[in-house]
Design an enzyme around this catalytic site. Structure first.
Site, PDB file in Angstrom:
ATOM      1  N   LYS A   1       0.827  -1.215   0.000  1.00 45.07           N
ATOM      2  CA  LYS A   1       0.000   0.000   0.000  1.00 45.07           C
ATOM      3  C   LYS A   1       0.857   1.260   0.000  1.00 45.07           C
ATOM      4  O   LYS A   1       2.068   1.216   0.222  1.00 45.07           O
ATOM      5  CB  LYS A   1      -0.942  -0.032   1.206  1.00 45.07           C
ATOM      6  CG  LYS A   1      -2.078  -1.038   1.004  1.00 45.07           C
ATOM      7  CD  LYS A   1      -3.109  -0.971   2.092  1.00 45.07           C
ATOM      8  CE  LYS A   1      -4.255  -1.940   1.758  1.00 45.07           C
ATOM      9  NZ  LYS A   1      -5.191  -2.081   2.880  1.00 45.07           N
TER      10      LYS A   1
ATOM     11  N   ARG B   1      -2.926  -9.937   5.522  1.00 46.77           N
ATOM     12  CA  ARG B   1      -3.516 -10.045   4.178  1.00 46.77           C
ATOM     13  C   ARG B   1      -2.483  -9.518   3.190  1.00 46.77           C
ATOM     14  O   ARG B   1      -2.184  -8.325   3.182  1.00 46.77           O
ATOM     15  CB  ARG B   1      -4.811  -9.222   4.144  1.00 46.77           C
ATOM     16  CG  ARG B   1      -5.559  -9.284   2.832  1.00 46.77           C
ATOM     17  CD  ARG B   1      -6.790  -8.382   2.863  1.00 46.77           C
ATOM     18  NE  ARG B   1      -7.483  -8.402   1.599  1.00 46.77           N
ATOM     19  CZ  ARG B   1      -7.140  -7.667   0.543  1.00 46.77           C
ATOM     20  NH1 ARG B   1      -6.117  -6.829   0.607  1.00 46.77           N
ATOM     21  NH2 ARG B   1      -7.817  -7.755  -0.590  1.00 46.77           N
TER      22      ARG B   1
HETATM   23  N1  HH2 Z   1      -7.321  -3.801   1.568  1.00 52.07           N
HETATM   24  C1  HH2 Z   1      -7.780  -3.858   0.306  1.00 52.07           C
HETATM   25  C2  HH2 Z   1      -8.910  -4.619  -0.018  1.00 52.07           C
HETATM   26  N2  HH2 Z   1      -9.536  -5.333   0.918  1.00 52.07           N
HETATM   27  N3  HH2 Z   1      -9.697  -6.089   3.144  1.00 52.07           N
HETATM   28  C3  HH2 Z   1      -9.250  -6.090   4.395  1.00 52.07           C
HETATM   29  N4  HH2 Z   1      -9.845  -6.842   5.331  1.00 52.07           N
HETATM   30  N5  HH2 Z   1      -8.165  -5.333   4.763  1.00 52.07           N
HETATM   31  C4  HH2 Z   1      -7.501  -4.547   3.889  1.00 52.07           C
HETATM   32  O1  HH2 Z   1      -6.542  -3.868   4.288  1.00 52.07           O
HETATM   33  C5  HH2 Z   1      -7.953  -4.540   2.534  1.00 52.07           C
HETATM   34  C6  HH2 Z   1      -9.076  -5.331   2.199  1.00 52.07           C
HETATM   35  C7  HH2 Z   1      -7.052  -3.110  -0.759  1.00 52.07           C
HETATM   36  O2  HH2 Z   1      -6.030  -3.899  -1.307  1.00 52.07           O
HETATM   37  P1  HH2 Z   1      -6.140  -4.768  -2.650  1.00 52.07           P
HETATM   38  O3  HH2 Z   1      -7.247  -5.747  -2.540  1.00 52.07           O
HETATM   39  O4  HH2 Z   1      -4.828  -5.338  -2.959  1.00 52.07           O
HETATM   40  O5  HH2 Z   1      -6.427  -3.689  -3.788  1.00 52.07           O
HETATM   41  P2  HH2 Z   1      -7.728  -3.218  -4.554  1.00 52.07           P
HETATM   42  O6  HH2 Z   1      -8.720  -2.742  -3.558  1.00 52.07           O
HETATM   43  O7  HH2 Z   1      -7.222  -2.140  -5.467  1.00 52.07           O
HETATM   44  O8  HH2 Z   1      -8.286  -4.407  -5.312  1.00 52.07           O
END
Ligand code: HH2
Length: 287
Positions: free
Chosen positions: A223, A257
């Protein structure tokens, strides 16, 4: 932790592998649009020791526009269906990363046994969808909506107190709706309506959130916080993300995660051996 028909032992920190089948996720967007590639990636994460696979069909990065329900269903259901039997055989729960009740329902029917909701089941009907299934839930704190959340990252009170009170309230709402305590995890939501300072404060004071008594999930992988601290672009944030994962487990996180399952499992195996003096030698893959 109880995840439907699965049990995830949280006697040591575990890894939740992230797999986004979206065109626009901030790190893996567009990489797994091809179903074969998504399946290969999922299998790799299983082989590398993921304890949960978290499948997402909507990017929630800062500035992301919402995805329609149908689009999200079209993205996640084929993958969940393709993985369900294999994950059952390996004893690894599938999680669906969604805030839409209809996607929760369909994903659970397709084999998901955890709902990871950045909106903490606040959408109408969401509590009910999870309650009536045996699925686990990860309740995350978010201030605002992904499209605009970084414009208004202001907390009148102590950010840790605000996040902790929110998570406690949402966990109580879950329990009142019939979701057993053993099915609930909480997550401070790093980067969701928070500045770098807020994220660092939340990480430093993670024990205050862990004191709620629910397993804590920490998602810092690649992030912008890692980018701000290292000066690196998203592709080069792997090492910084490992440091953040270790900092989180050292402060009580039960699940991290992450996008980089293999490296994180290795880091946690070393960390765990140092903590406990016990290790599984060269057979110790799973974290
Ligand atoms: N961060 C993202 C998405 N879902 N869920 C939880 N529980 N905690 C988090 O920190 C979290 C999450 C964002 O990351 P990512 O899924 O890699 O990216 P994007 O939202 O662009 O798909």
């Amino acid at each position: 932790m109880i995840c439907g028909r699965h049990w995830v032992a949280l006697d040591r920190p575990r890894v939740m592998g992230v797999l986004n089948v979206t065109p626009d996720s901030f790190f893996d967007g567009g990489r797994y649009a091809d179903p074969g590639r998504a399946l290969d990636r999922a299998r790799r994460m299983l082989d590398d020791g993921a304890a949960i696979l978290d499948i997402g069909g909507e990017s929630t990065r800062p500035g992301a526009a919402p995805t329609s329900e149908q689009q999200e269903l079209d993205r996640v259901l084929p993958l969940l269906e393709a993985l369900s039997a294999e994950c059952d055989a390996r004893g690894v729960p599938l999680s669906v990363d969604t805030r839409k009740p209809a996607v929760m329902r369909a994903a659970i029917a397709a084999g998901a046994s955890m709902v990871n909701d950045i909106n903490a089941l606040r959408a109408g009907g969401a509590l009910d969808q999870v309650a009536r299934s045996g699925a686990a839930v990860c309740l995350m704190h978010m201030r605002g909506e992904p499209l605009t959340m970084q414009r208004n990252a202001v907390y009148e009170d102590d950010v840790v107190a605000v996040v902790t009170a929110f998570l406690a309230e949402r966990a109580q709402a879950c329990e009142r709706a019939g979701i057993a305590r053993g099915r609930i995890a909480v997550d401070p939501g790093f980067g969701f309506g928070k500045t770098l300072e807020h994220n660092l404060e939340l990480l430093r004071r993670l024990p205050e959130i862990a004191a709620l008594g629910y397993p804590v999930v920490a998602g810092l992988s690649r992030k912008s916080t890692i980018g701000a601290l290292t000066g690196r672009q998203v592709e080069d944030r792997g090492a910084g993300s490992l440091a953040a994962a270790l900092a989180a487990v050292a402060r009580g996180a039960s699940l991290v995660r992450v996008h980089d399952v293999r490296e994180t499992v290795d880091a946690l195996n070393v960390w765990q051996a140092v903590q406990t003096g016990q290790h599984a030698g060269s057979a110790g893959r799973r974290a």
